[in-house]
Each structure stands twice: as C-alpha cells, then as structure tokens.
Design a protein around this motif. Structure first.
Motif, PDB file in Angstrom:
ATOM      1  N   UNK A  87       0.834  -1.203   0.000  1.00 50.59           N
ATOM      2  CA  UNK A  87       0.000   0.000   0.000  1.00 50.59           C
ATOM      3  C   UNK A  87       0.871   1.257   0.000  1.00 50.59           C
ATOM      4  N   UNK A  88       0.243   2.356  -0.334  1.00 48.16           N
ATOM      5  CA  UNK A  88       0.911   3.656  -0.259  1.00 48.16           C
ATOM      6  C   UNK A  88       1.318   3.959   1.186  1.00 48.16           C
ATOM      7  N   UNK A  89       0.469   3.563   2.131  1.00 47.31           N
ATOM      8  CA  UNK A  89       0.761   3.791   3.544  1.00 47.31           C
ATOM      9  C   UNK A  89       2.004   3.020   3.979  1.00 47.31           C
ATOM     10  N   UNK A  90       2.159   1.807   3.466  1.00 47.91           N
ATOM     11  CA  UNK A  90       3.339   1.001   3.782  1.00 47.91           C
ATOM     12  C   UNK A  90       4.609   1.727   3.371  1.00 47.91           C
ATOM     13  N   UNK A  91       4.624   2.196   2.127  1.00 48.66           N
ATOM     14  CA  UNK A  91       5.846   2.843   1.639  1.00 48.66           C
ATOM     15  C   UNK A  91       6.089   4.190   2.293  1.00 48.66           C
ATOM     16  N   UNK A  92       5.046   4.899   2.638  1.00 44.84           N
ATOM     17  CA  UNK A  92       5.217   6.150   3.382  1.00 44.84           C
ATOM     18  C   UNK A  92       5.886   5.881   4.728  1.00 44.84           C
ATOM     19  N   UNK A  93       5.426   4.818   5.389  1.00 41.28           N
ATOM     20  CA  UNK A  93       5.991   4.446   6.683  1.00 41.28           C
ATOM     21  C   UNK A  93       7.438   3.990   6.538  1.00 41.28           C
ATOM     22  N   UNK A  94       7.749   3.223   5.516  1.00 32.46           N
ATOM     23  CA  UNK A  94       9.126   2.800   5.262  1.00 32.46           C
ATOM     24  C   UNK A  94      10.035   4.023   5.091  1.00 32.46           C
ATOM     25  N   UNK A  95       9.564   4.982   4.304  1.00 33.64           N
ATOM     26  CA  UNK A  95      10.360   6.182   4.058  1.00 33.64           C
ATOM     27  C   UNK A  95      10.616   6.946   5.370  1.00 33.64           C
ATOM     28  N   UNK A  96       9.597   7.062   6.204  1.00 31.99           N
ATOM     29  CA  UNK A  96       9.741   7.747   7.493  1.00 31.99           C
ATOM     30  C   UNK A  96      10.745   7.034   8.389  1.00 31.99           C
ATOM     31  N   UNK A  97      10.683   5.711   8.434  1.00 35.03           N
ATOM     32  CA  UNK A  97      11.587   4.934   9.284  1.00 35.03           C
ATOM     33  C   UNK A  97      13.028   5.092   8.828  1.00 35.03           C
ATOM     34  N   UNK A  98      13.263   5.024   7.521  1.00 36.18           N
ATOM     35  CA  UNK A  98      14.622   5.163   6.999  1.00 36.18           C
ATOM     36  C   UNK A  98      15.197   6.544   7.319  1.00 36.18           C
ATOM     37  N   UNK A  99      14.392   7.580   7.175  1.00 33.10           N
ATOM     38  CA  UNK A  99      14.866   8.928   7.486  1.00 33.10           C
ATOM     39  C   UNK A  99      15.167   9.076   8.970  1.00 33.10           C
ATOM     40  N   UNK A 100      14.302   8.530   9.804  1.00 31.56           N
ATOM     41  CA  UNK A 100      14.464   8.636  11.258  1.00 31.56           C
ATOM     42  C   UNK A 100      15.756   7.984  11.717  1.00 31.56           C
ATOM     43  N   UNK A 101      16.129   6.867  11.111  1.00 34.84           N
ATOM     44  CA  UNK A 101      17.271   6.095  11.586  1.00 34.84           C
ATOM     45  C   UNK A 101      18.499   6.211  10.677  1.00 34.84           C
TER      46      UNK A 101
END
Length: 465
Positions: free
Chosen positions: A256-270
């Motif tokens: 889903x779009x939500x999945x990839x949005x969350x992946x992007x947020x996690x990568x930026x955070x860490x």
C-alpha cells in the motif's frame, strides 16, 4: 575427478516450493511431457545441443523451446509458431526490435561504437541527464553498468560508504540478482543452495503480502510489516540500508501507499538509506516511469535495468542524490562498458518511444481493463484465489481451495502449457501464480485476445479438476 557431494546434487537439499520461487520449474513431469510433444526436429536438435554445450543451472536447463525470431509482441520458435510474450525477462517494454530503438543503435554504431572508461561521450551524458529528468526530485546523479546485478552491487557499496554501516535489511522472497553480493541480500533459497558463506550483516524481514502474508491482518492493512523494519533496525543496530523492490515482480505483490510512506519515514528517522530495486518494473510498467512514483515517495538510491535497453542492449543504471556524491576517490563500479554509447543510445530511444507514444497513460488505461477482465474471471472460476497488479504487471494466484489457500501447483502448470499451445507465453512464480507482463506497446485487441486465451485455459483446467 571431482566428487559431487549429496548437497550439490540437483535440487537435493531444496524443497519443491523453493525451486518454484523465481519462476516455473523445468524438472516436473509436465515439462518432460511438453518437451516430448515437440515434433519439430530442428527444435529437438537445438535443445539437445543447448543441453550439451551450456553449463546447466536451475530454471534454464532444459530450455522450454528454441527461438528463431522476436518481433513486436511476439516470439517465434524454430517450428514457426508465434507466441504473444507476457514474460520477456522484463526487457520487452517496447516489444522486440522496435524500429526507433534499432535505428538509434545503428546510428550510434556508425558514429561511436565504444567509449573507453576514461573518456566521456555526448550520448552517455544525454542519457544520464534524461534519467535524472524522468526520476525527478533529488535523484540527479547517475552511474551506468552492463546489468542490473552490477548496479545492485554499486548501490550496496555506496550505502556502506555514505553511512559507515555495512549491515543491510532486505525482504524474504526477494530477488536482486545472482552474483554473490546480490544473493546475499536476496531472499530466495534456490540461489544460495550449496554456495557457502555469503556477505555478512544481512537481516531479512517478511514482505508486505496481502493474500498469504506472515502477519495477516483482519482489515487488510500492511503497515505493520513496515513497523517490523523499525523493530529490526533498533534491535540490530548498524543498519546502513534497506533494499526492496517497489513492487515484487515475480509473484506481483503490491504494498500500500501507507506502507511505503511508513518505510520512508523509518529510513529517514534512523539514517538508513532506502534502495529501491526497480530493475524489472521500471521504465513504465506500473504506468509511472518508476514504481516508487506510484507510492509518492523517493528513494535514496534507485536501481534500474532490463527494459532500459529497449530489449536489445544490456544496460543498467544507479541513480542517486547529489549529497551522496562523496566517494570520488573509490571505484563504485569501474565497469568496462560504464558509459557505453550504444547502450545509452538504446536507453534514450526507449525513453523517446515511451514519451512520444504516451505509453504511461496507455498503461494506466490498460490497467483498468486488465483488472476488470481478471476480476471477472475470479468471480467465475474458484480456481482463482487472488488477482493483484498495477499497470501491465499482474499476478493470478491459483488455489485448490479458497478457504485453505492451498497452492494449485499442478493446475498452474497445466494452464501455462495450455496457453503456450494457444499462442501465449508467461511464467509461473511460487508454483501457482500466473505472472502476466506484456509489452507496453500491446494493442487492446491483442490484449483482449490474450485474456481470452487465458480464460479458455483456466476454464478447461477448472472443468477437469
């Protein structure tokens, strides 16, 4: 004479399901029956010589058939039979032998056939610039390589250098190429069997699978698969990159779009670099230039290849951001054909055709048609457990029972071979998923005819089951 150990014998330590993961297996009775049914003597001789002179490997030996031609949406075998190609090893976005691509290649061969690595050339410069244009955003730095596997290696090296962390998270069931570094981050056992120690520091997590996932949800959400990435990053430490296909190609998994949005947020955070492998699905198959554009995100590194060369010339590219242009004193690629003028001419011509024929818009229209046809079949035939896809990339999952979701392995093979008899070629993934990826240039009448063939085959197998 070298002694062959038990673990090295053909498929000895691999489950049947593992052998089916990447494509349809060629060691079943159904394949033997297909091969024995080929009456053409020229074909049988070519298959015999192929088996004699090529080193055998999974899925490609013995071969399915012998080809003498490839033109447009068709491949032609030695007996003169033509098949609409819904497989194409993902290089056939423009079909085969597209006149514009072939013309540009001929022109380039006459002007500058090769460019030694220490020199540049205008065709390579133009191609790199055009790729940054269609990628958009901050993706404005390019390196070329002869193939997608090589690009994956460059991306992993760059992520290590930029982050100072060598560990990588990838997905189970993923495929990123067949070299040692690529199979190290890949998730398919059939490529690692008997190979021994691989690249250290790889952690794998389950992919976001809607139909039979590791962590199914009652509401169909898949964001919790992304949350698991953060859990691993925090527990493991030292993660430099997360690598994944935007859309899983072989059995067609569309997060889903939500999945990839969350992946992007996690990568930026860490401070983890996001590497999107778009080698099989880039260049328009999703109705976007690249699949990440379908989800409204941007990777740190984009890997593309296969169809980039117009189905004629092997060429691949890594595209990244200007802020990662920090490794000038090491060689990330250093490939002999790094700035191939012929490969870049083919890539530029491919992009021109997609733009001039407005293929991205066409593919989105074809997406709606494919969804309607395949969902209609699902309503009629219990053999179909799931239909999923985007653009001109579709998976039809066959099951013996919709409640248990037991994979219909035998029936999937029967459908594939029946479609071959009718004049349509595609591959089967995971043993029971019919993967359909036609050329983007396919006309609606031909697409409809192919769907008629597929429905005929499913109807016949359903009736006989």
């Amino acid at each position: 004479m070298t002694q062959i150990t038990t673990s090295q014998q053909h498929g000895s330590a691999l489950s049947e399901q593992s052998l089916r993961s990447e494509g349809d297996t060629n060691i079943t009775p159904a394949r033997v029956a297909w091969t024995n049914s080929i009456a053409d003597q020229k074909t049988q001789q070519m298959l015999k010589e192929d088996s004699q002179f090529f080193l055998h490997q999974a899925m490609s030996t013995p071969c399915l058939d012998a080809l003498v031609g490839a033109d447009g949406i068709y491949i032609e075998d030695a007996a003169g039979k033509k098949y609409m190609d819904f497989h194409g090893n993902n290089v056939h976005q423009l079909g085969y032998g597209h006149p514009h691509v072939v013309g540009r290649i001929k022109q380039q061969l006459a002007e500058l056939p090769f460019s030694p690595r220490r020199f540049t050339n205008q065709t390579a410069i133009d191609c790199a610039k055009k790729l940054t244009d269609i990628a958009g955003g901050d993706l404005n730095r390019v390196l070329f390589a002869p193939g997608g596997t090589s690009v994956i290696g460059m991306a992993l090296k760059l992520a290590r250098y930029v982050t100072g962390n060598y560990k990588v998270v990838s997905l189970w069931d993923s495929f990123h190429g067949a070299s040692l570094d690529a199979i190290s981050v890949g998730g398919e056992a059939c490529f690692r069997e008997g190979i021994g120690p691989l690249m250290a520091g790889v952690e794998r997590i389950p992919p976001a699978v809607s139909y039979r996932g590791a962590f199914p949800s009652n509401d169909g959400s898949d964001v919790h698969y992304a949350d698991y990435l953060e859990y691993v990053i925090e527990k493991e430490g030292g993660i430099g990159a997360f690598i994944a296909e935007g859309i899983r190609n072989t059995d067609v998994q569309v997060p889903s779009r939500a999945y990839w949005k969350r992946i992007r947020e996690i990568c930026e955070k860490h401070n983890v670099m996001l590497i999107i492998d778009d080698i099989p699905n880039g260049m328009g198959r999703s109705g976007n230039w690249f699949t990440y554009q379908e989800f409204g995100i941007e990777p740190d590194i984009l890997c593309i290849g296969k169809g980039l060369g117009g189905g004629v010339v092997p060429i691949a590219a890594m595209i990244t951001k200007d802020k990662y242009n920090t490794a000038s004193h090491i060689s990330l690629g250093h490939y002999t054909h790094e700035k191939s003028p012929v490969g870049c001419a083919a890539a530029l011509a491919t992009i021109e055709v997609i733009e001039q024929q407005n293929l991205l818009t066409k593919v989105k229209s074809d997406e709606a048609y494919m969804r309607d046809r395949l969902e209609g079949m699902k309503q009629k035939y219990p053999l179909i457990g799931d239909v999923r896809g985007v653009g001109l990339l579709w998976g039809v999952e066959l099951v013996t029972c919709r409640e248990t979701k037991e994979r219909a392995l035998q029936q999937a093979e029967q459908v594939m071979y029946r479609c071959l008899e009718l004049g349509m070629s595609f591959k089967v993934s995971q043993g029971n998923v019919l993967q359909l990826s036609p050329p983007l240039i396919i006309e609606r009448d031909d697409l409809a005819r192919a769907m008629d063939m597929l429905e005929q085959a499913i109807s016949e197998i359903q009736a006989s089951s």
